[in-house]
Design a protein around this motif. Structure first.
Motif, short mmCIF file in Angstrom:
data_model
loop_
_atom_site.label_atom_id
_atom_site.label_comp_id
_atom_site.label_asym_id
_atom_site.label_seq_id
_atom_site.Cartn_x
_atom_site.Cartn_y
_atom_site.Cartn_z
N LEU A 1 20.46 -46.36 10.40
CA LEU A 1 21.46 -46.27 11.47
C LEU A 1 22.13 -44.90 11.49
CD1 LEU A 1 23.46 -49.63 11.71
CD2 LEU A 1 21.70 -48.74 13.21
N ARG A 2 22.21 -44.24 10.33
CA ARG A 2 22.87 -42.94 10.20
C ARG A 2 24.24 -42.96 10.87
NH1 ARG A 2 17.45 -41.57 10.75
NH2 ARG A 2 17.52 -41.22 12.99
N LEU A 3 25.12 -43.76 10.27
CA LEU A 3 26.44 -43.96 10.85
C LEU A 3 27.24 -42.67 10.96
CD1 LEU A 3 27.53 -47.32 9.14
CD2 LEU A 3 26.84 -46.95 11.53
N THR A 4 26.97 -41.70 10.07
CA THR A 4 27.72 -40.44 10.17
C THR A 4 27.48 -39.74 11.50
OG1 THR A 4 25.88 -39.35 9.00
CG2 THR A 4 27.79 -40.01 7.68
N GLU A 5 26.32 -40.00 12.12
CA GLU A 5 26.03 -39.39 13.41
C GLU A 5 26.74 -40.10 14.56
OE1 GLU A 5 21.83 -39.10 13.97
OE2 GLU A 5 21.49 -38.05 12.06
N ASN B 1 23.67 -43.52 5.70
CA ASN B 1 22.37 -43.32 6.34
C ASN B 1 21.74 -44.65 6.75
OD1 ASN B 1 21.93 -40.47 6.28
ND2 ASN B 1 21.60 -40.59 4.08
N THR B 2 21.61 -45.54 5.79
CA THR B 2 20.84 -46.76 5.97
C THR B 2 21.70 -47.99 5.78
OG1 THR B 2 18.93 -45.59 5.04
CG2 THR B 2 18.78 -47.98 5.16
N VAL B 3 21.42 -49.03 6.57
CA VAL B 3 21.97 -50.36 6.30
C VAL B 3 20.81 -51.19 5.78
CG1 VAL B 3 23.96 -50.33 7.83
CG2 VAL B 3 21.73 -50.90 8.76
N GLY C 1 27.82 -35.40 1.04
CA GLY C 1 26.63 -36.15 1.39
C GLY C 1 25.72 -35.33 2.29
N ALA C 2 24.41 -35.60 2.20
CA ALA C 2 23.44 -34.81 2.95
C ALA C 2 23.61 -34.94 4.46
CB ALA C 2 22.03 -35.22 2.54
N GLY C 3 23.90 -36.15 4.92
CA GLY C 3 24.10 -36.35 6.35
C GLY C 3 25.36 -35.69 6.86
N ARG C 4 26.44 -35.83 6.13
CA ARG C 4 27.71 -35.22 6.50
C ARG C 4 27.59 -33.70 6.61
NH1 ARG C 4 33.26 -36.43 5.05
NH2 ARG C 4 32.54 -38.10 3.66
N LEU C 5 26.98 -33.09 5.60
CA LEU C 5 26.88 -31.63 5.58
C LEU C 5 25.97 -31.12 6.69
CD1 LEU C 5 26.64 -30.99 1.73
CD2 LEU C 5 28.66 -30.84 3.20
#
Length: 319
Positions: free
Chosen positions: A36-40, A11-13, A160-164
């Motif tokens: 940055l939300r790299l998963t996106e 999510n964050t850097v 992870g919350a972002g992945r899901l």
């Protein structure tokens, strides 16, 4: 000494500068972070897209200059699941190293769990007995348990919350059918680990770290961050079950209006709640205590542990 930690999360850097020495708690001196939300930025082939790579490189370059300006003596840089699992993750890190002159270590999921557990142990101390620790990140869920500073068991799951949110929800708010399918998936994944964790013994204290758990505790009534890190904060199983239902029926905009929920994390909080609810239920945890320290502090503490010692430290400072 003044240490810098560059945490490249899903999510964050985050650049965190601390003043620290062995035997003392790290004291934050400066913080700079970007969502940055790299998963996106992962494409269909699970590669970090050019835009995401450029934004990451620009942040690392900025962070290196900031660390120098703040007098950092040692910069510890690490990346977690988004970079670890990207098909071009090694290539991306090599490009950033060439551009910025900083080597970024990729932590395994198990090491994430181990280092987070170390931070939790140091925060709560030996009198806490056997600890059970949970951490929901953007790309993974870490679970660890044990009586020492090295956990008996450390597990990382792709929950992870972002992945899901990216992989399971197509509408905002998600449909009831999407929520049901995600709930079934999450519980099946966590259930596979329960036996491996609890066979070492019942936990004396269950603890949660990470932004997701902090926000869930806040909306359930825990004290705001403005009251400082030493205020006791917790999350009950019943409150978590109630909010897991509420959050999945709310839009991202509605979640962002809740106390303590940041706009950047609102979209993925529903999925995070599904994971937290499942973890508390399946591990039969009635209450989670929220720990302000997590992975970054674990990395700092481990670095301090391996610093060369001096003989005069055994007897105090010489006359």
């Amino acid at each position: 000494m003044r240490l810098g930690v560059l945490d490249i999360g899903s999510n964050t850097v985050h650049l965190l500068v601390v003043d620290a020495h062995r035997g003392a708690r790290p004291m934050p001196a400066y913080s700079h972070k970007v969502d940055l939300r790299l998963t996106e930025h992962l494409d269909a082939d699970n590669r970090l897209a050019a835009k995401g790579v450029e934004r990451l490189g620009a942040f690392v370059e900025e962070a290196v200059h900031l660390a120098e300006d703040k007098g950092v003596e040692d910069l510890l840089a690490f990346a977690t699941s988004a970079v670890r699992e990207a098909a071009n993750g090694e290539q991306v890190l090599a490009e950033i190293d060439a551009r910025c002159g900083v080597h970024i270590n990729v932590l395994s999921g198990r090491d994430e769990a181990r280092l987070t557990f170390l931070a939790v142990r140091r925060w709560f101390g030996w009198s806490s007995g056997r600890l059970l620790a949970f951490d929901i990140g953007g790309g993974s869920l870490e679970i660890a348990g044990g009586v020492d500073e090295e956990p008996d068991v450390a597990v990382s799951l792709p929950l992870g919350a972002g992945r899901l949110t990216r992989d399971w929800f197509t509408t905002d708010p998600p449909s009831a059918d999407e929520v049901r399918k995600l709930r079934k998936h999450v519980r099946a994944e966590i259930a596979r680990t329960v036996g491996d964790v609890v066979r070492y013994g019942e936990a004396d204290r269950a603890v949660a770290t990470s932004k997701t758990f902090k926000q869930l505790a806040r909306i359930a009534g825990a004290a705001p961050s403005s009251e400082g890190p030493y205020v006791s904060r917790s999350l009950s199983r019943q409150d978590m079950a109630d909010w897991a239902i509420k959050l999945t029926t709310m839009s991202s905009a509605e979640r962002a209006e809740l106390s303590g929920v940041s706009e950047g994390r609102a979209a993925q909080l529903a999925a995070g709640a599904v994971v937290a609810d499942a973890a508390m239920d399946l591990f039969e945890v009635d209450r989670l205590e929220v720990c302000p320290w997590a992975l970054r502090e674990g990395v700092i503490l481990r670095r301090l542990d391996i610093m060369p010692g001096r003989l005069d430290q055994l007897n105090g400072k010489p006359e």
